[in-house]
Design a protein around this motif. Structure first.
Motif, short mmCIF file in Angstrom:
data_model
loop_
_atom_site.label_atom_id
_atom_site.label_comp_id
_atom_site.label_asym_id
_atom_site.label_seq_id
_atom_site.Cartn_x
_atom_site.Cartn_y
_atom_site.Cartn_z
N ALA A 183 10.66 -24.18 1.59
CA ALA A 183 10.89 -25.55 1.13
C ALA A 183 11.55 -25.56 -0.23
CB ALA A 183 9.57 -26.32 1.08
N ALA A 184 11.15 -24.64 -1.11
CA ALA A 184 11.76 -24.57 -2.43
C ALA A 184 13.22 -24.18 -2.33
CB ALA A 184 11.02 -23.58 -3.31
N GLN A 185 13.57 -23.30 -1.37
CA GLN A 185 14.96 -22.94 -1.18
C GLN A 185 15.77 -24.16 -0.73
OE1 GLN A 185 14.98 -19.79 1.67
NE2 GLN A 185 14.61 -18.20 0.14
N GLU A 186 15.16 -24.98 0.10
CA GLU A 186 15.86 -26.17 0.59
C GLU A 186 16.10 -27.14 -0.55
OE1 GLU A 186 15.79 -29.34 4.21
OE2 GLU A 186 13.96 -28.27 3.75
N GLU A 187 15.10 -27.36 -1.37
CA GLU A 187 15.24 -28.30 -2.47
C GLU A 187 16.21 -27.79 -3.52
OE1 GLU A 187 14.14 -31.45 -3.08
OE2 GLU A 187 13.65 -31.34 -0.96
N GLY A 188 16.14 -26.47 -3.81
CA GLY A 188 17.00 -25.90 -4.83
C GLY A 188 16.68 -26.46 -6.20
N GLU A 189 17.49 -26.11 -7.15
CA GLU A 189 17.34 -26.62 -8.51
C GLU A 189 17.86 -28.05 -8.51
OE1 GLU A 189 16.50 -24.80 -11.50
OE2 GLU A 189 15.74 -23.25 -10.18
N GLY B 125 23.60 -39.15 4.80
CA GLY B 125 22.53 -38.45 4.08
C GLY B 125 23.03 -37.22 3.36
N TYR B 126 22.12 -36.48 2.80
CA TYR B 126 22.46 -35.24 2.11
C TYR B 126 22.53 -34.12 3.14
CZ TYR B 126 21.00 -37.86 -2.01
OH TYR B 126 20.87 -38.79 -2.98
N GLN B 127 23.51 -33.24 2.98
CA GLN B 127 23.62 -32.09 3.86
C GLN B 127 22.69 -31.00 3.32
OE1 GLN B 127 26.58 -33.39 2.41
NE2 GLN B 127 27.13 -34.64 4.15
N SER B 128 22.17 -30.17 4.20
CA SER B 128 21.25 -29.10 3.81
C SER B 128 21.98 -27.77 3.76
CB SER B 128 20.10 -29.00 4.81
OG SER B 128 19.30 -27.89 4.51
N ILE B 129 21.65 -26.97 2.74
CA ILE B 129 22.20 -25.62 2.68
C ILE B 129 21.16 -24.60 3.12
CG2 ILE B 129 23.88 -26.16 0.90
CD1 ILE B 129 22.01 -24.77 -1.11
N LEU B 130 20.04 -25.07 3.64
CA LEU B 130 18.99 -24.16 4.09
C LEU B 130 19.45 -23.45 5.36
CD1 LEU B 130 16.07 -23.28 3.52
CD2 LEU B 130 15.34 -25.02 5.12
N PRO B 131 19.50 -22.11 5.33
CA PRO B 131 19.95 -21.41 6.53
C PRO B 131 18.95 -21.53 7.67
CG PRO B 131 19.32 -19.85 4.80
CD PRO B 131 19.21 -21.24 4.23
N ASP B 132 19.45 -21.37 8.89
CA ASP B 132 18.60 -21.48 10.07
C ASP B 132 17.46 -20.46 10.05
OD1 ASP B 132 19.99 -23.60 11.11
OD2 ASP B 132 21.26 -22.36 12.40
N SER B 133 17.72 -19.27 9.47
CA SER B 133 16.67 -18.25 9.43
C SER B 133 15.49 -18.71 8.57
CB SER B 133 17.22 -16.93 8.89
OG SER B 133 17.76 -17.11 7.59
N ALA B 134 15.77 -19.44 7.49
CA ALA B 134 14.68 -19.96 6.65
C ALA B 134 13.91 -21.05 7.39
CB ALA B 134 15.22 -20.49 5.34
N LYS B 135 14.62 -21.87 8.15
CA LYS B 135 13.94 -22.90 8.95
C LYS B 135 13.04 -22.26 9.99
CE LYS B 135 17.68 -26.23 8.46
NZ LYS B 135 18.77 -26.91 9.15
N THR B 136 13.55 -21.21 10.65
CA THR B 136 12.77 -20.50 11.66
C THR B 136 11.53 -19.87 11.03
OG1 THR B 136 14.76 -20.05 12.93
CG2 THR B 136 12.85 -18.66 13.40
N LEU B 137 11.71 -19.28 9.85
CA LEU B 137 10.58 -18.67 9.15
C LEU B 137 9.53 -19.72 8.81
CD1 LEU B 137 9.34 -16.16 7.85
CD2 LEU B 137 10.61 -16.73 5.78
N GLY B 138 9.96 -20.89 8.38
CA GLY B 138 9.02 -21.97 8.07
C GLY B 138 8.25 -22.42 9.29
N VAL B 139 8.93 -22.56 10.42
CA VAL B 139 8.26 -22.97 11.66
C VAL B 139 7.27 -21.89 12.10
CG1 VAL B 139 8.64 -23.41 14.12
CG2 VAL B 139 10.10 -24.50 12.42
N ALA B 140 7.68 -20.62 12.02
CA ALA B 140 6.78 -19.52 12.41
C ALA B 140 5.56 -19.48 11.50
CB ALA B 140 7.53 -18.20 12.36
N ALA B 141 5.77 -19.68 10.20
CA ALA B 141 4.64 -19.65 9.27
C ALA B 141 3.67 -20.80 9.56
CB ALA B 141 5.15 -19.74 7.83
#
Length: 183
Positions: free
Chosen positions: A33-39, A141-157
C-alpha cells in the motif's frame, strides 16, 4: 511420562504463532500500500511512443500535488519538453532524445496544467498533458503505478491473514486434544 515432543500445541502457542503470521501479512500488505501511495500524492506512468506510435499514453495524466509522473520510453527517438506550465513551477522536462527502455520521472508540486511535446514529433501531434489537481474527473481518476506483482502480493498476504485468523478462531472455539496423554 510425557516428553516435550508428545505435547500438543497449546492455544496460547497457536495464537502467538497465528498473530505473528498475521502481523507479517499486515506488514507486507502495508508495504504494498505504501508503494502505491508513494511520496506525496501518488503517481502515474506515461508510455512514450508505445507500439512505435508517436503518442504519449495516456495523453492526459492526472496526479495530486506532490505526485510523480514516470515517462517510460517504449520506442526510440523521443523526448519530453514542456510547452507551458503554471507560474511558480520548476519543471524543465527531459530534452535529450532517448531510446526504448529509458525512464524519466518528475514530482509535480504546483497545481495546474503542464503541456509538453516530443520535439522531433510535435508536428505529428505527439503532445501530452499533466494535470496536477486534487479533484480529477470521475471517469479518469488517478492512474496507479503499482505493478501487478505488488497487487498480487497484497492479495496473497490478505488471503494468508484471513486463513490464519480463521484457523485461530476454529482452534480457540473447538479446542484441541487437551486430555491426558498417558501412554
Amino acid at each position: 511420562m510425557n516428553s516435550e515432543a508428545d505435547e500438543g500445541m497449546s492455544r496460547r502457542s497457536f495464537l502467538r504463532t497465528g498473530l505473528g503470521a498475521a502481523a507479517a501479512g499486515a506488514a507486507v500488505t502495508g508495504t504494498a500500500a505504501a508503494q502505491e501511495e508513494g511520496e506525496g500524492g501518488g503517481g502515474t506512468e506515461v508510455a512514450v511512443g508505445p507500439g512505435g506510435n508517436n503518442v504519449f499514453d495516456p495523453e492526459t495524466a492526472y496526479v495530486q500535488p506532490g505526485g510523480t509522473v514516470t515517462w517510460v520510453w517504449e520506442s526510440g527517438g523521443h523526448n519530453v519538453v514542456p510547452e507551458s506550465q503554471p507560474d511558480g513551477s520548476d519543471w524543465s522536462g527531459h530534452e535529450p532524445i532517448e531510446d526504448s527502455g529509458f525512464e524519466y520521472e518528475h514530482t509535480f508540486e504546483t497545481e495546474g496544467t503542464y503541456e509538453y511535446v516530443c520535439t522531433p514529433h510535435a508536428s505529428l501531434g505527439m503532445e501530452g498533458v499533466v494535470e496536477v489537481t486534487t479533484d480529477p474527473p470521475e471517469e479518469t481518476g488517478y492512474q496507479s503505478i503499482l505493478p501487478d506483482s505488488a497487487k498480487t502480493l497484497g492479495v496473497a498476504a490478505m488471503g494468508s491473514l484471513v486463513s490464519v485468523l480463521g484457523m485461530a478462531y476454529f482452534f480457540m472455539k473447538y479446542g484441541g486434544d487437551y486430555g491426558d496423554n498417558e501412554q
